[in-house]
Scaffold this motif. Structure first.
Motif, PDB file in Angstrom:
ATOM      1  N   ARG A  72       0.900  -1.333   0.039  1.00 43.28           N
ATOM      2  CA  ARG A  72      -0.055  -0.079   0.063  1.00 43.28           C
ATOM      3  C   ARG A  72       1.049   1.110  -0.103  1.00 43.28           C
ATOM      4  NH1 ARG A  72      -5.049   1.057   4.104  1.00 43.28           N
ATOM      5  NH2 ARG A  72      -5.820  -0.164   2.543  1.00 43.28           N
ATOM      6  N   ASP A 109      -8.918   1.221   8.141  1.00 40.55           N
ATOM      7  CA  ASP A 109      -9.912   0.887   7.048  1.00 40.55           C
ATOM      8  C   ASP A 109     -10.128  -0.696   7.111  1.00 40.55           C
ATOM      9  OD1 ASP A 109      -7.421   1.333   5.764  1.00 40.55           O
ATOM     10  OD2 ASP A 109      -8.558  -0.038   3.985  1.00 40.55           O
ATOM     11  N   MET A 168     -13.777  -1.847   8.051  1.00 41.06           N
ATOM     12  CA  MET A 168     -14.589  -2.048   6.764  1.00 41.06           C
ATOM     13  C   MET A 168     -14.581  -3.497   6.835  1.00 41.06           C
ATOM     14  SD  MET A 168     -15.577   0.874   6.511  1.00 41.06           S
ATOM     15  CE  MET A 168     -16.855   0.532   5.379  1.00 41.06           C
ATOM     16  N   LYS A 177      -8.427   6.875   1.013  1.00 40.62           N
ATOM     17  CA  LYS A 177      -8.056   5.639   0.368  1.00 40.62           C
ATOM     18  C   LYS A 177      -8.633   5.866  -1.044  1.00 40.62           C
ATOM     19  CE  LYS A 177      -8.628   0.653   0.744  1.00 40.62           C
ATOM     20  NZ  LYS A 177      -9.490  -0.401   1.474  1.00 40.62           N
ATOM     21  N   PRO A 237      -7.288   0.397  -3.217  1.00 34.87           N
ATOM     22  CA  PRO A 237      -6.750  -0.838  -2.193  1.00 34.87           C
ATOM     23  C   PRO A 237      -5.375  -0.603  -2.025  1.00 34.87           C
ATOM     24  CG  PRO A 237      -8.221  -1.780  -3.519  1.00 34.87           C
ATOM     25  CD  PRO A 237      -7.983  -0.402  -4.124  1.00 34.87           C
ATOM     26  N   MET A 267      -2.943   5.291  -0.319  1.00 33.62           N
ATOM     27  CA  MET A 267      -3.493   5.878   0.703  1.00 33.62           C
ATOM     28  C   MET A 267      -3.085   7.353   0.712  1.00 33.62           C
ATOM     29  SD  MET A 267      -5.667   6.184   3.380  1.00 33.62           S
ATOM     30  CE  MET A 267      -5.951   4.448   3.978  1.00 33.62           C
ATOM     31  N   VAL A 274     -10.920   9.879   7.966  1.00 30.55           N
ATOM     32  CA  VAL A 274     -10.489   9.088   6.894  1.00 30.55           C
ATOM     33  C   VAL A 274     -11.707   8.563   6.184  1.00 30.55           C
ATOM     34  CG1 VAL A 274      -9.337   6.847   6.856  1.00 30.55           C
ATOM     35  CG2 VAL A 274      -9.014   8.159   8.893  1.00 30.55           C
ATOM     36  N   ILE A 298     -13.211   6.470   3.129  1.00 29.28           N
ATOM     37  CA  ILE A 298     -12.973   5.297   2.437  1.00 29.28           C
ATOM     38  C   ILE A 298     -14.214   5.044   1.565  1.00 29.28           C
ATOM     39  CG2 ILE A 298     -12.725   2.552   3.087  1.00 29.28           C
ATOM     40  CD1 ILE A 298     -12.194   3.690   5.995  1.00 29.28           C
ATOM     41  N   SER A 326     -16.477   3.048  -1.032  1.00 32.39           N
ATOM     42  CA  SER A 326     -17.301   1.568  -0.985  1.00 32.39           C
ATOM     43  C   SER A 326     -16.314   0.711  -1.857  1.00 32.39           C
ATOM     44  CB  SER A 326     -18.653   1.729  -1.624  1.00 32.39           C
ATOM     45  OG  SER A 326     -19.095   0.134  -2.078  1.00 32.39           O
ATOM     46  N   SER A 327     -16.463  -0.655  -1.588  1.00 36.45           N
ATOM     47  CA  SER A 327     -15.512  -1.534  -2.291  1.00 36.45           C
ATOM     48  C   SER A 327     -16.370  -2.130  -3.287  1.00 36.45           C
ATOM     49  CB  SER A 327     -15.169  -2.871  -1.440  1.00 36.45           C
ATOM     50  OG  SER A 327     -16.375  -3.527  -0.647  1.00 36.45           O
ATOM     51  N   ASN A 336     -17.246   6.185   3.223  1.00 37.63           N
ATOM     52  CA  ASN A 336     -17.502   6.068   4.509  1.00 37.63           C
ATOM     53  C   ASN A 336     -16.524   6.945   5.258  1.00 37.63           C
ATOM     54  OD1 ASN A 336     -19.327   3.458   4.723  1.00 37.63           O
ATOM     55  ND2 ASN A 336     -17.900   3.202   3.031  1.00 37.63           N
TER      56      ASN A 336
END
Length: 351
Positions: free
Chosen positions: A34, A158, A162, A261, A264, A267, A327, A329, A331-332, A340
């Motif tokens: 990452r 996260d 998450m 983020k 994936p 960051m 932070v 984040i 949605s995946s 989020n």
């Protein structure tokens, strides 16, 4: 009965009995990376910041104890890290130490600390200075009760939230126990392994135990949710104003740390100055906002590491964050316009 030793703050002093390292159950291949994209003006504090969660449990049965739970955790945590190896990785610079900052799932493992204290769980939870006492890393209380805690870098928070890592970890532990009814003691049962040399108290300095403040989770959805950096900052401000109303805090600080983020594997980290309030009514008409406490979002009150033994109490806090923290984040789920936010307000400064 041993008399408890107290610190200068009147907080009972715990005694560290063992410090171990737990790597993933299997070698991570290929390794995950990452990238931490950092703005030039960012301070170093964000890299020491952690999200801390502690769950307290009463003794459920005669054979139950923190020593037994910790013994099984040595294996269950390794299995859980196999599913999320980034949590046991390390922050460094790529290209032989000369490149950009990155977190690599190099299987270095997580630190597992076992400790004891000469007070009961109820006495501990009733302490006026309980928030300071939680930094004492207690895992075993005089009554047979125990606590299980986890501290995760904000750069990976996260994954903890998450991905609901705690729930997955607890389920792995319960599944292991259900298959080992005939095994009375785990392999890593400290009372059977401890020698006279291990009885001496150890010093261990956990990072980022200082409390930052209250934390809330926000979910923003809608066709007009723009996931670009500047738009996400405005949405972060909107969440802060919502939190200000719900928590009764007044936003005083004009700066906060903003983590986005982007993917994936990336960051973005920067400082963000709050110059003016966002038009809450206008933005609220365009998006839908739902909020909850971290405890409710993760359903921490339901997490049991042994079947049927739910926490007697839970604590959570962000540590070592000087100003506010946001932070972001995405949605995946593909095609879903959703962000989020983890929002944290310092206790005294009020952002």
């Amino acid at each position: 009965m041993a008399m408890p030793y107290f610190t200068n703050n009147g907080v009972p002093k715990s005694q560290i009995e063992a410090i171990q390292t737990v790597p993933p159950f299997q070698v991570t291949d290929p390794r995950e990376v990452r990238l931490i994209s950092v703005a030039e003006t960012i301070g170093s504090g964000i890299f020491t910041g952690c999200l801390n969660i502690v769950l307290y449990y009463n003794k459920a049965m005669e054979k139950d104890s923190g020593w037994l739970v910790a013994g099984w955790i040595k294996e269950s945590l390794g299995r859980a890290l196999r599913e999320q190896p980034m949590l046991s990785g390390r922050l460094g610079r790529g290209e032989n130490g000369r490149g950009e900052l990155e977190i690599v799932s190099n299987d270095s493992g997580v630190r597992l600390v076992e400790a004891k204290i000469s007070v009961t769980l109820r006495e501990f939870l009733d302490l006026k200075e309980k928030e300071k006492a939680e930094a004492e890393l207690v895992t075993n209380f005089q009554c047979g009760g125990y606590s299980i805690g986890i501290s995760c870098s904000l750069l990976l928070a996260d994954l903890l939230i998450m991905d609901n890592f705690l729930l997955k970890w607890a389920n792995i532990q319960k599944d292991m126990l259900s298959k080992n009814d005939e095994v009375k003691l785990p392999l890593f049962y400290l009372p059977n392994l401890k020698t006279a040399s291990l009885a001496a108290n150890r010093t261990f300095s956990p990072a980022s135990i200082e409390r930052c403040g209250q934390t809330m989770i926000f979910r923003i959805t809608g066709e007009n949710v723009d996931l670009k950096n500047e738009s996400s900052k405005k949405l972060a401000l909107l969440c802060m104003e919502e939190a200000e109303q719900k928590l009764g805090n007044k936003i005083i600080s004009s700066e906060f740390s903003f983590l986005m983020k982007e993917s994936p594997t990336v960051m973005q980290v920067e400082n963000f100055k709050k110059i003016e309030r966002v038009n809450s009514h206008l933005m609220s008409d365009q998006v839908m906002i739902t909020s909850s406490s971290l405890k409710d979002y993760l359903e921490i009150n339901e997490i049991a590491f042994t079947e049927g033994n739910k926490p007697a109490q839970v604590s959570y806090w962000a540590g070592a964050v000087n100003d506010g923290l946001a932070v972001a984040i995405p949605s995946s789920n593909e095609g879903v316009s959703e962000l989020n936010f983890i929002i944290t307000f310092p206790i005294e400064k009020g952002i």
